[in-house]
Design a protein around this motif. Sequence first.
Motif, PDB file in Angstrom:
ATOM      1  N   ASP A  37       0.856  -1.178   0.000  1.00 17.48           N
ATOM      2  CA  ASP A  37       0.000   0.000   0.000  1.00 17.48           C
ATOM      3  C   ASP A  37       0.895   1.232   0.000  1.00 17.48           C
ATOM      4  O   ASP A  37       2.121   1.128   0.055  1.00 17.48           O
ATOM      5  CB  ASP A  37      -0.995   0.009   1.180  1.00 17.48           C
ATOM      6  CG  ASP A  37      -0.299  -0.007   2.543  1.00 17.48           C
ATOM      7  OD1 ASP A  37       0.824   0.528   2.657  1.00 17.48           O
ATOM      8  OD2 ASP A  37      -0.885  -0.558   3.491  1.00 17.48           O
ATOM      9  N   GLU A  38       0.289   2.405  -0.053  1.00 17.48           N
ATOM     10  CA  GLU A  38       1.076   3.622  -0.181  1.00 17.48           C
ATOM     11  C   GLU A  38       1.967   3.877   1.021  1.00 17.48           C
ATOM     12  O   GLU A  38       3.055   4.445   0.896  1.00 17.48           O
ATOM     13  CB  GLU A  38       0.136   4.804  -0.433  1.00 17.48           C
ATOM     14  CG  GLU A  38      -0.479   4.752  -1.826  1.00 17.48           C
ATOM     15  CD  GLU A  38      -1.594   5.763  -2.024  1.00 17.48           C
ATOM     16  OE1 GLU A  38      -2.073   6.325  -1.005  1.00 17.48           O
ATOM     17  OE2 GLU A  38      -1.996   5.974  -3.181  1.00 17.48           O
ATOM     18  N   SER A  39       1.549   3.444   2.222  1.00 19.20           N
ATOM     19  CA  SER A  39       2.353   3.695   3.420  1.00 19.20           C
ATOM     20  C   SER A  39       3.695   2.974   3.369  1.00 19.20           C
ATOM     21  O   SER A  39       4.689   3.471   3.901  1.00 19.20           O
ATOM     22  CB  SER A  39       1.578   3.271   4.676  1.00 19.20           C
ATOM     23  OG  SER A  39       1.423   1.859   4.739  1.00 19.20           O
ATOM     24  N   ILE A  40       3.736   1.818   2.727  1.00 20.38           N
ATOM     25  CA  ILE A  40       4.984   1.060   2.604  1.00 20.38           C
ATOM     26  C   ILE A  40       5.982   1.832   1.739  1.00 20.38           C
ATOM     27  O   ILE A  40       7.162   1.954   2.080  1.00 20.38           O
ATOM     28  CB  ILE A  40       4.711  -0.329   2.014  1.00 20.38           C
ATOM     29  CG1 ILE A  40       3.938  -1.188   3.023  1.00 20.38           C
ATOM     30  CG2 ILE A  40       6.007  -1.024   1.599  1.00 20.38           C
ATOM     31  CD1 ILE A  40       3.434  -2.507   2.467  1.00 20.38           C
ATOM     32  N   GLN A  42       5.758   5.082   1.075  1.00 15.79           N
ATOM     33  CA  GLN A  42       5.988   6.383   1.706  1.00 15.79           C
ATOM     34  C   GLN A  42       7.090   6.328   2.753  1.00 15.79           C
ATOM     35  O   GLN A  42       7.874   7.279   2.910  1.00 15.79           O
ATOM     36  CB  GLN A  42       4.694   6.884   2.350  1.00 15.79           C
ATOM     37  CG  GLN A  42       4.729   8.360   2.728  1.00 15.79           C
ATOM     38  CD  GLN A  42       4.890   9.240   1.501  1.00 15.79           C
ATOM     39  OE1 GLN A  42       4.165   9.107   0.531  1.00 15.79           O
ATOM     40  NE2 GLN A  42       5.869  10.139   1.545  1.00 15.79           N
ATOM     41  N   LYS A  43       7.181   5.216   3.464  1.00 15.85           N
ATOM     42  CA  LYS A  43       8.210   5.070   4.492  1.00 15.85           C
ATOM     43  C   LYS A  43       9.602   5.223   3.889  1.00 15.85           C
ATOM     44  O   LYS A  43      10.472   5.891   4.462  1.00 15.85           O
ATOM     45  CB  LYS A  43       8.065   3.705   5.167  1.00 15.85           C
ATOM     46  CG  LYS A  43       9.018   3.488   6.333  1.00 15.85           C
ATOM     47  CD  LYS A  43       8.764   2.147   6.992  1.00 15.85           C
ATOM     48  CE  LYS A  43       9.715   1.913   8.165  1.00 15.85           C
ATOM     49  NZ  LYS A  43       9.480   0.595   8.810  1.00 15.85           N
ATOM     50  N   ASP A  46      10.118   8.916   2.693  1.00 18.01           N
ATOM     51  CA  ASP A  46      10.371   9.828   3.809  1.00 18.01           C
ATOM     52  C   ASP A  46      11.833   9.773   4.243  1.00 18.01           C
ATOM     53  O   ASP A  46      12.379  10.768   4.719  1.00 18.01           O
ATOM     54  CB  ASP A  46       9.470   9.468   4.993  1.00 18.01           C
ATOM     55  CG  ASP A  46       8.015   9.862   4.762  1.00 18.01           C
ATOM     56  OD1 ASP A  46       7.749  10.616   3.802  1.00 18.01           O
ATOM     57  OD2 ASP A  46       7.145   9.400   5.529  1.00 18.01           O
ATOM     58  N   GLN A  65       4.543  12.919  -1.442  1.00 15.46           N
ATOM     59  CA  GLN A  65       3.433  12.014  -1.140  1.00 15.46           C
ATOM     60  C   GLN A  65       3.141  11.152  -2.361  1.00 15.46           C
ATOM     61  O   GLN A  65       2.756  11.652  -3.408  1.00 15.46           O
ATOM     62  CB  GLN A  65       2.187  12.819  -0.748  1.00 15.46           C
ATOM     63  CG  GLN A  65       1.112  12.011  -0.054  1.00 15.46           C
ATOM     64  CD  GLN A  65       1.520  11.588   1.345  1.00 15.46           C
ATOM     65  OE1 GLN A  65       2.131  12.356   2.087  1.00 15.46           O
ATOM     66  NE2 GLN A  65       1.197  10.364   1.710  1.00 15.46           N
ATOM     67  N   ARG A  67       1.269   8.399  -4.742  1.00 16.01           N
ATOM     68  CA  ARG A  67      -0.056   7.863  -5.045  1.00 16.01           C
ATOM     69  C   ARG A  67       0.105   6.650  -5.944  1.00 16.01           C
ATOM     70  O   ARG A  67       0.792   6.709  -6.967  1.00 16.01           O
ATOM     71  CB  ARG A  67      -0.936   8.908  -5.740  1.00 16.01           C
ATOM     72  CG  ARG A  67      -1.196  10.142  -4.909  1.00 16.01           C
ATOM     73  CD  ARG A  67      -2.436  10.892  -5.384  1.00 16.01           C
ATOM     74  NE  ARG A  67      -2.338  11.298  -6.767  1.00 16.01           N
ATOM     75  CZ  ARG A  67      -1.834  12.473  -7.172  1.00 16.01           C
ATOM     76  NH1 ARG A  67      -1.356  13.333  -6.280  1.00 16.01           N
ATOM     77  NH2 ARG A  67      -1.793  12.781  -8.441  1.00 16.01           N
ATOM     78  N   GLU A 144       9.627  -5.289  -0.959  1.00 18.02           N
ATOM     79  CA  GLU A 144       8.508  -6.115  -0.478  1.00 18.02           C
ATOM     80  C   GLU A 144       8.567  -7.512  -1.087  1.00 18.02           C
ATOM     81  O   GLU A 144       8.252  -8.500  -0.421  1.00 18.02           O
ATOM     82  CB  GLU A 144       7.179  -5.432  -0.793  1.00 18.02           C
ATOM     83  CG  GLU A 144       6.937  -4.157  -0.001  1.00 18.02           C
ATOM     84  CD  GLU A 144       7.059  -4.379   1.505  1.00 18.02           C
ATOM     85  OE1 GLU A 144       6.291  -5.211   2.048  1.00 18.02           O
ATOM     86  OE2 GLU A 144       7.924  -3.739   2.126  1.00 18.02           O
TER      87      GLU A 144
END
Length: 354
Positions: A37-40, A42-43, A46, A65, A67, A144
């Motif tokens: 997902d995007e949080s993976i 994004q980490k 960042d 950010q 998408r 991943e």
Amino acid sequence: MYGSTFGELFRLTTFGESHGAGLGGVVDGCPAGIPLDESIIQKELDRRKPGQGGVASTTRKEPDQVRIQSGVFEGVTTGTPIGLFVENTNQRSHDYSTIKEIFRPGHGDFTYTGKYGVRDYRGGGRSSGRETVSRVAGGAIAQELLKQEGISVYAYTVELGGIPAEVIDYEGSTDREYFSPDPDAPAKWNEYVSQVKDEEDTLGGVVEVRATSVPIGLGEPVFGKFDARIAHALMSVGAVKAVEIGAGTEAARKRGSENNDPLTPEGFLSNNAGGILGGISSGQDVVARAYVKPIPSILQEQRTVTVDGQETFVMIGGRHDISAIPRINMVLKSMLALTIADLLLIDRRLGRTR
């Protein structure tokens, strides 16, 4: 691997410019069923943003950010192309108006103009370090896939401005400034970076990348060697000027009796080969180092020429890092992850099992 595409079966194609609408990529060939997902993503993005390198970072602030546009459904990959996009939100293109007709020393301005007859002078366009956003996003997906195989990838700074790290605790580097493997190194580096910043100059350094739990057998004989692919991957990053595998250049100064890695029933006694023998992974950690040049945008007057060939001087404005380290660390980590992911899929296609 051509132009803006990297990989054979696990392929990343990137697009976008530093001062355009944004940057993105398409990952093609990723197997279905990988949690994502995007949080993976994004980490990892960042960790590439300013702030990881103490006083060395640029003042440009981008949320970066990501998408996901396609290829993911209900939290897993579908096996179809994964589209990614990161919007540019903090450009100051007017900072570059004064160098529109001037070639910046150390940049791609001269060669891009020679090749294409036109260049995007706003931050360098595709030659900008900001292009690497797409690599980090694609590399997060590769990581991943590697997790499914128990493989972990690290990138940590072993030298900055000629000052080496004295300790290599790579697992602890993720939580330290400069992604330092040495708890004491960031203080020394910050002191030197502050001095160089006051002198309106920049610094280079060395980043080591490491992959653990890599299975035996990845890589192909002769032209598809694992180490050759790593060298290509790391050298494709703009600021990298040299790459070493394992002992690297030190191997040329050793005797064979010193450089060979003895084998015992329990395994190897050393790893001068960097986890690769005959171009094929040995099951040891895969270890490589990338030598990163100083940022060429410096606040000093430099001699150059205009696009018309007239001699002039230039002082580059804008917001720039003092060193590409440590933001480049996440890029190099991503390139190693992309390389290994591609080789895993090549092995699967050839029906090889271990």
